[in-house]
Each structure stands twice: as C-alpha cells, then as structure tokens.
Motif scaffolding. Sequence first.
Motif, PDB file in Angstrom:
ATOM      1  N   PRO A   1      52.921  53.397 -26.598  1.00 28.23           N
ATOM      2  CA  PRO A   1      51.622  53.277 -27.254  1.00 28.23           C
ATOM      3  C   PRO A   1      50.582  52.633 -26.349  1.00 28.23           C
ATOM      4  O   PRO A   1      50.911  51.760 -25.532  1.00 28.23           O
ATOM      5  N   ASP A   2      49.337  53.076 -26.506  1.00 33.73           N
ATOM      6  CA  ASP A   2      48.256  52.539 -25.676  1.00 33.73           C
ATOM      7  C   ASP A   2      48.073  51.032 -25.870  1.00 33.73           C
ATOM      8  O   ASP A   2      47.648  50.326 -24.967  1.00 33.73           O
ATOM      9  N   VAL A   3      48.455  50.562 -27.057  1.00 36.47           N
ATOM     10  CA  VAL A   3      48.364  49.128 -27.335  1.00 36.47           C
ATOM     11  C   VAL A   3      49.241  48.354 -26.351  1.00 36.47           C
ATOM     12  O   VAL A   3      48.831  47.328 -25.798  1.00 36.47           O
ATOM     13  N   LEU A   4      50.430  48.886 -26.145  1.00 31.54           N
ATOM     14  CA  LEU A   4      51.371  48.213 -25.248  1.00 31.54           C
ATOM     15  C   LEU A   4      50.849  48.249 -23.815  1.00 31.54           C
ATOM     16  O   LEU A   4      50.894  47.228 -23.111  1.00 31.54           O
TER      17      LEU A   4
ATOM     18  N   ALA B   1      48.056  45.770 -23.560  1.00 27.87           N
ATOM     19  CA  ALA B   1      48.547  44.382 -23.632  1.00 27.87           C
ATOM     20  C   ALA B   1      49.237  43.980 -22.332  1.00 27.87           C
ATOM     21  O   ALA B   1      49.052  42.864 -21.840  1.00 27.87           O
ATOM     22  N   ILE B   2      50.030  44.919 -21.772  1.00 30.42           N
ATOM     23  CA  ILE B   2      50.723  44.610 -20.513  1.00 30.42           C
ATOM     24  C   ILE B   2      49.700  44.415 -19.381  1.00 30.42           C
ATOM     25  O   ILE B   2      49.796  43.472 -18.594  1.00 30.42           O
TER      26      ILE B   2
ATOM     27  N   GLN C   1      46.665  43.504 -19.624  1.00 27.00           N
ATOM     28  CA  GLN C   1      45.937  42.256 -19.834  1.00 27.00           C
ATOM     29  C   GLN C   1      46.788  41.043 -19.419  1.00 27.00           C
ATOM     30  O   GLN C   1      46.304  40.138 -18.741  1.00 27.00           O
ATOM     31  N   SER C   2      48.056  41.095 -19.810  1.00 27.35           N
ATOM     32  CA  SER C   2      48.952  39.994 -19.433  1.00 27.35           C
ATOM     33  C   SER C   2      49.078  39.908 -17.914  1.00 27.35           C
ATOM     34  O   SER C   2      49.111  38.813 -17.343  1.00 27.35           O
TER      35      SER C   2
ATOM     36  N   ILE D   1      45.977  38.341 -16.509  1.00 28.96           N
ATOM     37  CA  ILE D   1      45.976  36.889 -16.760  1.00 28.96           C
ATOM     38  C   ILE D   1      46.924  36.200 -15.782  1.00 28.96           C
ATOM     39  O   ILE D   1      46.613  35.158 -15.219  1.00 28.96           O
TER      40      ILE D   1
ATOM     41  N   ALA E   1      38.299  40.648 -19.680  1.00 23.11           N
ATOM     42  CA  ALA E   1      37.509  41.175 -20.800  1.00 23.11           C
ATOM     43  C   ALA E   1      36.039  41.214 -20.426  1.00 23.11           C
ATOM     44  O   ALA E   1      35.603  40.529 -19.501  1.00 23.11           O
TER      45      ALA E   1
ATOM     46  N   ILE F   1      41.045  51.704 -28.727  1.00 23.21           N
ATOM     47  CA  ILE F   1      41.985  50.596 -28.512  1.00 23.21           C
ATOM     48  C   ILE F   1      41.623  49.832 -27.236  1.00 23.21           C
ATOM     49  O   ILE F   1      41.546  48.601 -27.223  1.00 23.21           O
TER      50      ILE F   1
ATOM     51  N   TYR G   1      38.426  47.876 -27.507  1.00 18.45           N
ATOM     52  CA  TYR G   1      38.630  46.751 -28.432  1.00 18.45           C
ATOM     53  C   TYR G   1      39.433  45.640 -27.767  1.00 18.45           C
ATOM     54  O   TYR G   1      39.069  44.463 -27.836  1.00 18.45           O
ATOM     55  N   MET G   2      40.518  46.038 -27.100  1.00 19.09           N
ATOM     56  CA  MET G   2      41.400  45.017 -26.538  1.00 19.09           C
ATOM     57  C   MET G   2      40.803  44.332 -25.309  1.00 19.09           C
ATOM     58  O   MET G   2      41.100  43.174 -25.047  1.00 19.09           O
ATOM     59  N   PHE G   3      39.967  45.081 -24.580  1.00 18.73           N
ATOM     60  CA  PHE G   3      39.339  44.463 -23.406  1.00 18.73           C
ATOM     61  C   PHE G   3      37.933  43.965 -23.697  1.00 18.73           C
ATOM     62  O   PHE G   3      37.201  43.620 -22.773  1.00 18.73           O
ATOM     63  N   SER G   4      37.575  43.929 -24.960  1.00 12.84           N
ATOM     64  CA  SER G   4      36.225  43.526 -25.387  1.00 12.84           C
ATOM     65  C   SER G   4      35.160  44.216 -24.542  1.00 12.84           C
ATOM     66  O   SER G   4      34.178  43.608 -24.124  1.00 12.84           O
TER      67      SER G   4
END
Lengths: 302, 794
Positions: free
Chosen positions: A133-136, A139-140, A142-143, A146, A159, A242, A245-248
């Motif tokens: 999923p694109d969410v994963l 998230a990966i 982004q992590s 970081i 972001a 997605i 949204y996730m990366f603002s």
Amino acid sequence: MLGQRTIRKILSKVLVLFAFTYISIFIFSIPYGYSWEIIDGRFVSTYPLYMIFKRCNSTFISLLELNLGYNIKGKALNKVLFTSFMRTALLLSSSIVLAFVLGVFKGISDSNRGNKNNVFAKILISVIPISIPDVLIAAIMQSFAIWLNQRDIHIFKVAGAGTLAHSFLPIISLSILPAFYIARITSLEVNDCYKKAYVLTALGKGCSSKRVLWNHVMRNAIKSIIEGLPNITSMIISNTLIVEYMFSYPGLTTLLMDHIAIADRRSSAIIIVFIGSFYFILNGLYRCISTLFNRSNRREAV
Amino acid sequence: MKKLNMSLLKNIKKINIPLLIGSIILIFIFGMCLYPEYFTEADPYGRERTQYKYENGKSILVIPPIPPNDEYPLGTDHRGRDLKSLIIYGSKLTIFSALTVALIRLIIALPLSIAAAYKVRFTNGFINFFNIMFSAFPLIIAVIVLSNIALFQDIFKDATYVNIFLLSVLGWSRLSHILRTKIDEILMQDFIEGEVAIGKNKLEIAVQNIIPHLIPSIIVLFFLETAMVLLSFSQLGVFGLVFGSGYEGATGEVGVPIEFDWPSLLSLSKYFYRGDYSYLSIYPAIAFAFAIIGFNTFGEGLKIEFEKENSRVITFIRAMPSFLSPIRLIYEIKNYKQYKRSVLGKVGFYITILLIIFCPKYESPYGFDENNAFKITKELTDDIFKGRLTGFQDKDNNPAQYIVNKLKEYGVKAYGDDYILENTIQEVFNIKYAELSMIDTKTFSEKKLKFRQDYIVASNFNYDGILDAENIEINDGIFENMANEPDYYKEKALIIDIRSMTQKDFISLNGFMKYYVQPNVVIFIENWKQQEARYKSDIINKNMEDTVIISLSSEAGDELLRMGKCKLKISVNAEKRNDVIGRSVVAYIPGIDESKKNDFVIIGSNLDGIGYDLDEKYPSAGRASSAAISLEIARTLIQNEVKPDRDIIFAFWDGNMTDDRGSKSFFYKYLINRNYRIFYIDLMNLGYKSSDKLMIDNTKIFPNSKEEQDFIKRLKKNAKRNDFELVYGTLYSPAVIDFTGSDSQPLLIDSFISNEIVHTPKDTLEEIDTHSIKQVGQMLLDTLIDSFSGGSNK
C-alpha cells in the motif's frame, strides 16, 4: 477538414467531460444532513431536491464562466487553486516520468525474453511490489528521511513544499507503485513480442540480443505500454491524495481535503473537477504520444 | 542419487509457487480472523494507562502510546491498547468487509458485462462512463463525502455497511471492463455459433455457456479484486474513515469502539505518523501489505493453475455440484455396488457435516442453581428492605445480615474478624418527593412538571415555597445587578439556560451567585431529554449547599421559557441522615497454592439500592440479582469442594454511591500499602430477561496481564457455551475506583439493556428471570473454575 467520425468522437469526449463535471459537483452539492423520512406512509426528503439541483447548477455555470469565486475563508479560489495546481502538476509529471523510466527498465529485466525459466519467481517479483500500500511506502520513506535527518543528513525534507528537497520524497513515493505496474506491463509486452515472427527472424539472422531488444521488441512494445498508462493514471491520482496528505505537501488534493474538512462544499466541488482534469489531460497526452509513435513506426515501415 | 535429486528439482519447479505462498498467507489470515485468541494473549480492549513504573530502582512515568518493547512487540496505541492484538482482532472485520465488497462488485459487474458483450443499448456506454467517472474522481473521495450523508447512515445504521455499500456500487466498473473483455473472447469461440445454430437464446447461452466458462476468471478476479479493495481500505483509513461499528457505551457513559479494523488503526495513527510514533502507521500498513500480497499471489497462482491444459482445479470445481447433489447420492446408493467408494466418501462427508451441526451442547459439571439465585433476588427486593438504601435500614433486619446468614449457611468463611465490615458514612439522604409547578401570572393556570421525568432535584433538604421566576442571561449588566441587589435575586427562582452557555460563563455565574446572592432556588435548563421512566440517581450539587437546585430537561426548560413571567411552586421532601453505619459483607474461599498467597480474586456486587420515593418503589432488582449470583457462585464452589489456587473473596458493598463506600473502607483496611495482586470483578446489574447480551469493560486491564487476559478469553468461550453475547463498553462503578492501580485490575460486567430499566421503578423482579440468571451465573462460575482452580475437578 475533420471527418464526421472525429467530430463525433470529440463531441462524445466533451459530453463525458461535462457529465463528469456535473456529477462531481452534484455529489458535493448534497448536504450532509440530507435524508428521507417516512411521513404519512410517504418518503419525504429532509432537504428539497430542487435546491440541491439549483445549487449544483449555480456552481456548474460559474465554473463554465470561469468565475470560481471565493472559498469559505474569503480567499479567491482561482489564486489558491493555481498555486496548488502547479505543485500537483509538478509532482504528478515528475513521478510519471520517473515511474515510466524505472518501470520500463525493470520490466525489461523482469521479462523472460524467450527464456521460460523462473516463471513463478518472475510472477512473484511483479506481484509482491504492487501489493504494497502507498501508505506503507510513504511511511517508510518518511521514517527513512527522519532517520537521515537525525544523523545530520538533510537531503530530504520530511514535510511541506517550497524547495526541491521538499519534493524528492513525495515524487519517489508516488512513482514506486506505478513503476512496478509499468514494469509488469512492459514485461508482459516484451514477452509477447519475443514470440512474434519478426523477432524470431531477427534472432535467426544473427542480430545481437541488444539490437533485437531495442530495435525490434521495444519499438513495438512501447506503444502498448503507453496505451496501458491510462489504467495507471487513476491509481496515481488516488495515491497523490495519500502522498500529499502524509508529506503535508500543499497540492491540489491537500487543498481538497482541507476544504472537505471545513465543509466548503462549493470549493471542494470545483477542486475535484480540477483534480479530474489531470486524468483527462494525462490520458489525452498518452493518446497523442501513442499516435505519434504509431505514425513514426508506419513511416519507417514505408 | 543424482537422478533422484534431479527429479526432485523438476518436481519442485513444477510447484505453483504463487499459489502455494498465497494459500499459506490466506490460511494464516483466515485463521487469524476466525480464531484470533490463538494468535495473541491480550484482548484488544485491555489498556495500559498513564502510571508510574519502577525500573532499576527508578520511578518512570509511562504514558501511552508505548513504543515497541519486550512486553508489547508492536507497541501500544495512544489509548494504551496492544497494537498486535488490535491488528489480529481487527483482521476479521477488515478481511470479511473486503471479501463482501469484492463479491458485490462481481454481482453488479457480471450481468452488466454480459449485457455489454451482447451489445445491449447503453450498457457499454454506461460501463465506460462509470469507469472514466471514478477514474477521474478518486473513489476514496467519493466514499468519504457520501458516507457522511445522513441518508446512508439512516439506511444502513452502521458505518461498516455504509462503506461496504459505497465501495461496492461505485467501484465495480474496472471489474466490469475486464469481464467484458473475457466474455467477448468467449463469444468469439466457435462453439457459441453452434449453440446459436441449435436455437439457444441469449439468456440460455449466458447461463449455460458463458458463465461456466467464466467461472475460473471470476474466481481469479474475486481474489485480485479483494486485494484492490484492501488497498482502498488502507487509503480510506488514512483519512479517518472508521470501519468498525462506531462507538458503544453503557448507560450515559463515554464509549469505545465495538470492533477493531485495520483502516481504523491507520486513522488513529494520523496524529502520530511522524517521528517516534511512525510504528503506529507502519505496522497496520504492513498488515495490509501482507493480506494484499496473499490475495494477489493466490489469485495469480490460481490463474496459472486454470490456464494449465490439464488443470485439476477446474475438474474439481466442476465436480463439486455433482459431489454435493443429494439426488446423485440417492442414485448412487441405489446402485451401491457400482458406486461403493463414492457412496462411502459422500456418506462420510454428510455425517461429518451433521455431527458439526448437531454436536451436543456443552454441559458444565458444576450446576449453577438459578432457582436459588432467583429466590435470593426475590428476598432482597422484598418491601421489608424498602429499596435497601444505605443508612435507612433496620439495625437487625437488614440486607447485610441476610447475606451473612446465607454465607454462614453455605459455609463460606468471613474475611477478617467478622463477615460485616462496618464503616461510618458521613451523610446519606433520600429525596422522596418533589413538586414543581409553573403558574401563569396572568391566567393563574398551573402546569405541573413530572418529578424525575421533566426535572431532577440536586439538593438534599426540604423546601416549600412559591417564587417569581427570574430568567438570568449573561450580559454586561448581570453581575453588577446581582452585586447591587442581592436580596432581589435571593427571593427569586433563578432560571439559567446552560445549554448554550460557555463553560467559562457558567463557572463565573455559579461563583458569583454563590458568594453574592446565595439564592433560595436555582433552576438549570440542561441538555438532557425528557424521560419516560422515573430515573432515580440523586447526585447532589455541592457548590451551593443552602440552595434548592433543580435540573430541568431541555423540553421542560423550553416550556418554562415560553411562559415568560410566571411563578414557580416548589416543594422538596428529602430525608437526610448523618454519621450512619455502612454495612458491607466480605467472605472468602481460601486458596491452596502457597505461591499465590498474595493474589486475590474479588467478586464485588452492590448490597444497597436506591431507596423508595413516597409514591414510587425502586426495588433495584438487577443489583439484587448480581448479589444473588455472587452468593450462588460461592455456594456452588463450596458444595463442589472446589479448591481455588488463590483466595476468592465475595464482597457485597454498602454505601456504593457515597464518598464513604464499603469498597473504599475495605481497601484501606486490608489492602493499602501491601504487595497484593488483585483481580477485581464488579457485577453491576444482572439477570434481566430482556437482555441477551452482556456488556463487559476490560479497558482497565493491562494487555500484558496474562492471567486476567486468559480469564477474559475463557469468559468469552463460556459466554458462547451459554448462548450469551458479550459486547464491550466503558462502564462506571464507584468500587472500581478503589481497585484500579498497578497491582489491581478491575473487570466490570453489566447487562446490555435500555436506560429505561436500571434505576427506574421498572427495575423489579418481573424483569428478572431464571434463564438469564443461569446464563450469567454458569458462565462466571465455569470461568472462575477454569481460571483459578487449574481446571475442572470433575
């Protein structure tokens, strides 16, 4: 002169575009409180239906007049839309190009090229990545960013928007899934081409595998790959939601979600029409490229 | 040897690896959906809470969410719930919703695709337009927007069904597109021409030729579409679209989600996806990826299998209807010699199915005597105890003494020196009657409001008077007027509409009235709705002790405001007593395991009731029934000589709603500052015949408390055995406050019934029946024996 068939085709496309616009606006014109109640054994709507159509028609006409008006916060919608539109256009175009390049090369390497070994393994290689999923992915990514930032490596911004560093991660995140889809299409097309007589003839004549791949196989496969792209466009647009949204990332879909959150139905309807326009623009573009390829191939054949 | 290795390698190469991997993943996922308790120890409702923990001699404040550690491999969410359990328990709703959506999409797409392939007018254009429409308009946006419309919520009631409906009816077009291509291919086949030639019509060809040839593709597409739906779920989850059935709470309490699902987990994580809490979105997303990989590889594997010329799968599918046909079985039995093997196989199959369906019901070896429990309930609700209100009982003939007599009769030992644990309760009261009438000053007509239905009294002393009503509104001059003319306001009944007032204004006004005016009567118009039943729950506003405080329902408040200038006739009859003796009863069955001498199970129930009004009786039969069930459990354990591993304490609390409640007194006398580990089970209102569900609140039990979590698992199992459904919610019981700490964890059990019964005059013996008492009692008894006596002694 345009033929009658072409005019009909263009008219049908315009009709589809109008229908899409009207239905999109209509969906956003239904108030959240709209329902039916049974009064004296009859279904009565809690909000007059003609009011919904009236509201929808008014938005539709103002869109046709290019009078976008103001959003609920009192900002001119055309200004807000333009900035976001450009950001999303950058994001989408960059990721499609990246996905295409990565996908085609991966597809070539995944293809059997006439070799029937490891069929199952190839299927797994193509199926597993498109199942993530694109969410994963976001998230990966982004992590990872970081983690890099914590080690004073500031290549990626986690972001926001404004600099190229802000766009890297969203572009990569957005291009990964389509790249795997394109790889899948490419691999299937390449495999199909390798079964064709002209490829077998070329191989029989002693052409190098590189020459066969690029001059015989890819030249024919690329048209089918481009024709397969419209199926991926809708997926990319959904994924943009997605990723932004996730990366603002303040693009068009973030703008839409913000307006949905503040219940600005009119502005949301207009924004969704603009998001939909990406689909139509990109599909038109693919068709043009495909036609150009066709013509160039035919010319060479002549 | 080399030859053998080569042939082995050849055979391995022949194995359909995607199908194998997909099957393994799907078996794992369906196992997780159907039997989540075997995959995790913790119940998903258990919670870690903000508390101090001692590690290496240091005190550390633990605030959820807790990142992954040894105790919680995937961490906890911000409510302290174990993420691993949430994912495992959430798989059921997620996977079955996805399967349903995929199935409905297929059901919609198939006839439309056949019609389109037959060139039925508009169908082709309709499919194409739908495809373009929801390619350009992202499906998830459509679902987010439409799911908020009240119409869908009114029709489907449940968020899960709304989302399933919308995802199904808006997302079938892609599938239809693929199916149409497949049908076109079938229609191009030569045999179709043959079928037309023999005179079959289009419908016959569709049913007899197209669909059978399409079955393999439909099966493959079903699995691939399920994967696509799961992908959409993950996207919807990020935007906070919760699939679970929303929130559920006990009477008037704040609720928690009934079910867990993966999209909801992603929606919870949206506040935490950056930084240290990225695991909150990564693990649920991995769960999605795992399931999608499973469905995709299984689908692709099946596709390979179906495309094989000698595929056994197709043969198997085609043979299934014939195998299951009873007509065929009868025919084969008639020709037994010819079909011996087949008949034996089929009969064996049907016998197994029948055995599963008609498997004899589990009978517990420990018979819970529901008639005895019902008899005790009847005696406790008798008029001689007058509603069992604390402090208003006869010294010799009171409910505590009644319970003690029973315990002595059963042979249950007293905990401590005596069965009765006495404690002084500073103040008790009973508001027995109240009257509130609005008198129109022009027409002198009088409108009487209904006590406990239109209004409740929140002060505990007697009052009689007729006062002018004075509507107080927050404006610039009100505080000045009150300060200048306190006597004017003191002599009025002050009407304050707090429905639209800010909390800040409310606090300021309250404080001002208390210090400057000290009014005789204040009437608050609040947001609660007029009640049909007379609900008695006397909570006192201690802010203004010498003021009669009345809380008015929203409807009655509107009526009062509409009347404008009027007089109010107010009468309150309340009985108050100070420094009374509370009598709780505590007994126990000693444990036999020395290593567990510091472990206790306390089964608490309320001995007291809410007292009678002058004109209405409140027997509180549900509370009495809980105490009776507790007593009967004690009797059955003693009678069956069950030896628990730890002490099982039976507590019957008095003064439940007072500050000096019995449970608090017990805690301070026996437990404080001692290294005890306590599992407290609070039985609230049980045994109602109208309730086929039981609500439990295990949110205060830590997910890593193995014994307590095992107890909940067993409770669920025994609930099923006793045909009882457990639902989850947040419950409130004052006794639980005393047993909530790092070394004591409470479980609350209550009936799932309407608010119109508990604390109302309807809460009588007529609402209680032996069947419900048996269900609850047997479930609790069996669970206690399973959990704390090392299993059945019989």
